[in-house]
Design a protein around this motif. Structure first.
Motif, PDB file in Angstrom:
ATOM      1  N   UNK A  63      41.646  72.986  36.941  1.00 24.62           N
ATOM      2  CA  UNK A  63      42.975  72.953  36.869  1.00 24.62           C
ATOM      3  C   UNK A  63      43.579  74.207  36.072  1.00 24.62           C
ATOM      4  N   UNK A  64      43.016  74.510  35.093  1.00 27.19           N
ATOM      5  CA  UNK A  64      43.433  75.881  34.338  1.00 27.19           C
ATOM      6  C   UNK A  64      43.671  76.966  35.289  1.00 27.19           C
ATOM      7  N   UNK A  81      50.304  65.564  35.390  1.00 28.18           N
ATOM      8  CA  UNK A  81      49.339  66.304  36.004  1.00 28.18           C
ATOM      9  C   UNK A  81      49.086  67.774  35.239  1.00 28.18           C
ATOM     10  N   UNK A  82      50.139  68.165  34.870  1.00 27.98           N
ATOM     11  CA  UNK A  82      50.395  69.766  34.349  1.00 27.98           C
ATOM     12  C   UNK A  82      49.452  69.998  33.134  1.00 27.98           C
ATOM     13  N   UNK A  83      49.084  68.980  32.331  1.00 28.26           N
ATOM     14  CA  UNK A  83      48.425  69.077  31.177  1.00 28.26           C
ATOM     15  C   UNK A  83      47.145  68.236  31.313  1.00 28.26           C
ATOM     16  N   UNK A 109      50.747  77.287  26.905  1.00 28.35           N
ATOM     17  CA  UNK A 109      50.879  78.197  28.158  1.00 28.35           C
ATOM     18  C   UNK A 109      52.303  78.226  28.450  1.00 28.35           C
ATOM     19  N   UNK A 110      52.750  79.542  28.969  1.00 29.26           N
ATOM     20  CA  UNK A 110      54.088  79.943  29.501  1.00 29.26           C
ATOM     21  C   UNK A 110      53.757  80.733  30.620  1.00 29.26           C
ATOM     22  N   UNK A 116      42.092  86.342  35.672  1.00 32.89           N
ATOM     23  CA  UNK A 116      42.344  85.839  34.447  1.00 32.89           C
ATOM     24  C   UNK A 116      41.561  86.956  33.757  1.00 32.89           C
ATOM     25  N   UNK A 117      42.411  87.358  32.419  1.00 34.92           N
ATOM     26  CA  UNK A 117      41.853  88.482  31.457  1.00 34.92           C
ATOM     27  C   UNK A 117      41.877  87.677  30.292  1.00 34.92           C
ATOM     28  N   UNK A 118      40.900  87.810  29.452  1.00 38.06           N
ATOM     29  CA  UNK A 118      40.715  87.255  28.254  1.00 38.06           C
ATOM     30  C   UNK A 118      41.007  88.535  27.045  1.00 38.06           C
TER      31      UNK A 118
END
Length: 673
Positions: free
Chosen positions: A57-58, A128-130, A168-169, A623-625
């Motif tokens: 989901x993320x 569902x968003x979270x 998260x934004x 995705x960048x950590x």
């Protein structure tokens, strides 16, 4: 564009060789609660269930829940304007009472709407968003849940006190901005969760903005032999609504597809849900779980899709109780329960503009309904050997409606207002399944289930002049399922299933304005859900469904495009759909994911004379950590800038479309503890 199995599998092979992909962890046992309300290992359940976990989901970072559920085979959500949607689970896209009542939407195991008061857009009620995970049961699940679980169940499960704190934004090129926050705290036997999310967007279409806020508060207690889990959640939705665009030229015109002929259309909705699950051991063999709950919701919207442009207001509130008791003794286990619910609902429809044809100015409907439901179920399981087990279950639902007309009875224009009346429905939902472990890594199952639901209150009491006869009856479905789950050489996980379902008493209104209360349909298909780990950094996943949804009766109408012939495809029922995802973990800090969403051609009218050619859409996510606490996400949705339709329809002599968004660039920051 007609997608074929040959082209699909060729594309899958090509994707396996060329697609970037995320790394996948070792397979771990997955526990689900949606099959029986109690936790069970997924591999031991004789039913098709998909689980979308937090990591999936993320990564998806869905702007609409349709993007998340696209990962599940056999599930198709047609995205409407704003938060709206129409659902298919082993079915065509269903509308009206069938669309509202054929799918059961749960949050933390409790239905978000009462059985006869469902919302066709019901998933915008969920947080569902979270979500910590989303569980999807494909096919009837009436033995445990009863009404509305005709074609499937979607259970959104919110974070518990063990979840990771995060904020998260995000924003994108469609002027869409989102915020999500989850914080948890534990102290001794107590755990706490506070979660909130919000979204605001200008809208891809003109005058089609959206603002929505949601919250979830959770308290968990585990001590003195008792577990108590209390959850309070709610949301507020305000949107300007865009309707269909008309004609193929509009769909393929970059300016026309953004237009909105219904500038005054809107939808406002809000809800509060409270539940508390109390679990305790009665003895060393018996466990009890009791969940009292309360729900309240209301909604108002402009019926821009009708000449009347009437405003509908509906609301209902319920108090209820779910109870579940489990017994285990060696090879025998029994699950039983009693569910009770009392609901008060109301609906009004008022036209403010002058008379249009038979749509009269003033009040069309104004009524209240009291509903009471009582349901009992029992499920028994016997373990013949360590590899084979048999499960049998049955549920009986009694649903009673007390209808109270608040305005004059009789005919006004095209509208029929009934006198006060009472209705009562009893449905029975049996189930029988057999599971066998062929080896440690391969499990097969066969399953028969029967689903049933009472009519929606709107189908019973919101009638028009040609709907006096043939009242709605309980809809019923018989489903047979054959499935297999296998882990192969620690690199390939496969779930394959074939199903056959026959539905009776399918209720809808035909093109001549008459009730069809005895419609029959057939639903047959195969589904494939695979995860293939090519290396420690490369993986490929695919969710594929091939199905035929057909009418099993004849019905002639005065409209040549709505006459039904036995064996025709049901409109808005693509035969082939696929979601293929390649993931590549470049290094410890960078991951890439490429998603291919493919939808086959489908008919847009009952006579199978008009169709939508389908579409293929690519989405790229990275995705960048940046460090151990901050992730940067960058996405490009609709990478190739396809001009496609989220929904296509044919009505009143025209092709109608809900256009999908063109290429969209997005960026997000996720902060973690």
């Amino acid at each position: 564009m007609r997608l074929t199995l040959k082209s699909l599998f060729a594309s899958c092979i090509s994707a396996a060789l060329t697609m970037p992909a995320w790394a996948q962890a070792e397979q771990q046992e997955v526990i689900v609660v949606s099959a029986s309300r109690m936790g069970e290992p997924l591999d031991q359940i004789a039913q098709s269930i998909s689980v979308l976990d937090r990591s999936a989901l993320n990564l998806q970072n869905a702007d609409h829940i349709s993007e998340a559920l696209a990962l599940v085979p056999g599930v198709d959500l047609h995205r409407g304007s704003g938060a709206e949607h129409l659902t298919a689970i082993r079915s065509p896209i269903l509308t009206g009472g069938a669309g509202a009542g054929s799918f059961l939407y749960l949050q933390n195991g409790v239905a978000l709407r009462s059985a006869g008061f469902a919302n066709v857009n019901g998933l915008f009620d969920t947080h569902y968003d979270i979500a910590e995970r989303i569980e999807v049961v494909r096919g009837p699940s009436g033995a445990v849940y009863g009404a509305n679980a005709i074609h499937g169940v979607i259970n959104v499960i919110t974070p518990d006190a063990s979840a990771e704190d995060s904020v998260m934004v995000s924003g994108d090129s469609q002027n869409r901005y989102k915020m999500q926050a989850v914080t948890t705290h534990s102290s001794g036997a107590h755990g706490f969760v506070i979660a909130a999310s919000g979204i605001t967007e200008a809208g891809y279409r003109q005058n089609a903005g959206l603002d929505q806020q949601k919250f979830t508060l959770r308290h968990q207690y585990d001590g003195a032999g008792v577990e108590i889990d209390t959850i309070l959640s709610g949301y507020n939705l305000n949107q300007e609504t865009a309707g269909f665009i008309f004609g193929r030229d509009a769909l393929n015109d970059r300016d026309l597809r953004r237009e909105n002929e219904f500038e005054d259309a809107y939808r406002d909705a809000k809800a509060i849900n409270l539940q508390s699950t109390i679990g305790f051991d009665v003895s060393d063999k018996v466990r009890a779980q009791i969940t009292p709950y309360y729900r309240w919701n209301e909604m108002e919207f402009l019926q821009h899709f009708l000449p009347s442009q009437a405003v509908e207001k509906n609301a209902h509130q319920s108090i209820g109780l779910q109870s579940t008791f489990s017994y285990e003794d060696g090879a025998v286990s029994i699950l039983s329960g009693l569910d009770l619910e009392l609901t008060e609902g109301e609906l009004s429809e008022v036209q403010s503009i002058p008379r249009v044809f038979s749509y009269t100015q003033g009040t069309h409907y104004d009524y209240e309904v009291e509903a009471f439901s009582a349901s009992a179920f029992v499920e028994g399981e016997y373990q013949f050997t360590d590899k084979t087990k048999l499960k049998a279950a049955v549920r009986v639902d009694n649903t009673a409606y007390k209808y109270d007309n608040q305005t004059d009875s009789g005919i006004v224009g095209r509208f029929l207002r009934l006198d006060d009346r009472d209705d009562d429905f009893v449905t029975v939902s049996p189930k029988l399944s057999l599971t066998h472990a062929f080896s440690e890594d391969v499990t097969g199952y066969v399953n028969y289930s029967h689903g049933a639901r009472p009519p929606q209150t709107a189908d019973l009491y919101r009638l028009q002049i040609r709907q006096a006869d043939n009242p709605a009856e309980p809809e019923e479905i018989d489903a047979f399922e054959l499935g297999m789950r296998a882990d192969i050489h620690e690199h390939l996980r496969v779930e394959a299933v074939a199903y056959h379902m026959d539905k009776s008493n399918f209720f809808f209104r035909d093109a001549d304005g008459f009730n069809v209360s005895n419609g029959k349909t057939r639903h047959q298909g195969i589904e494939l859900d695979t995860q293939f780990r090519l290396s420690s950094s490369l993986s490929l996943s695919a969710a594929v469904s091939y199905a035929r949804h057909t009418y099993r009766f004849d019905r002639d109408t005065g409209n040549e495009f709505e006459s039904i012939q036995f064996g025709d495809d049901i409109d808005t029922a693509p035969r082939l759909s696929a979601n293929v995802r390649g993931q590549w973990q470049v290094n410890d800090s960078i991951g890439l994911a490429l998603e291919w969403v493919s939808l086959d051609e489908y008919y847009t009218d009952a006579a199978n004379a008009h169709s939508y050619e389908g579409h293929n859409v690519l989405n790229l996510r990275t995705n960048f950590a940046l460090n151990s606490n901050v992730d940067l996400g960058v996405s490009i949705r609709n990478l190739t800038d396809e001009l496609y339709a989220e929904r296509a329809d044919y009505a009143f002599g025209e092709d109608r479309y809900m256009p999908g968004e063109t290429r969209t660039f997005g960026v997000s920051l996720r902060f973690k503890n």
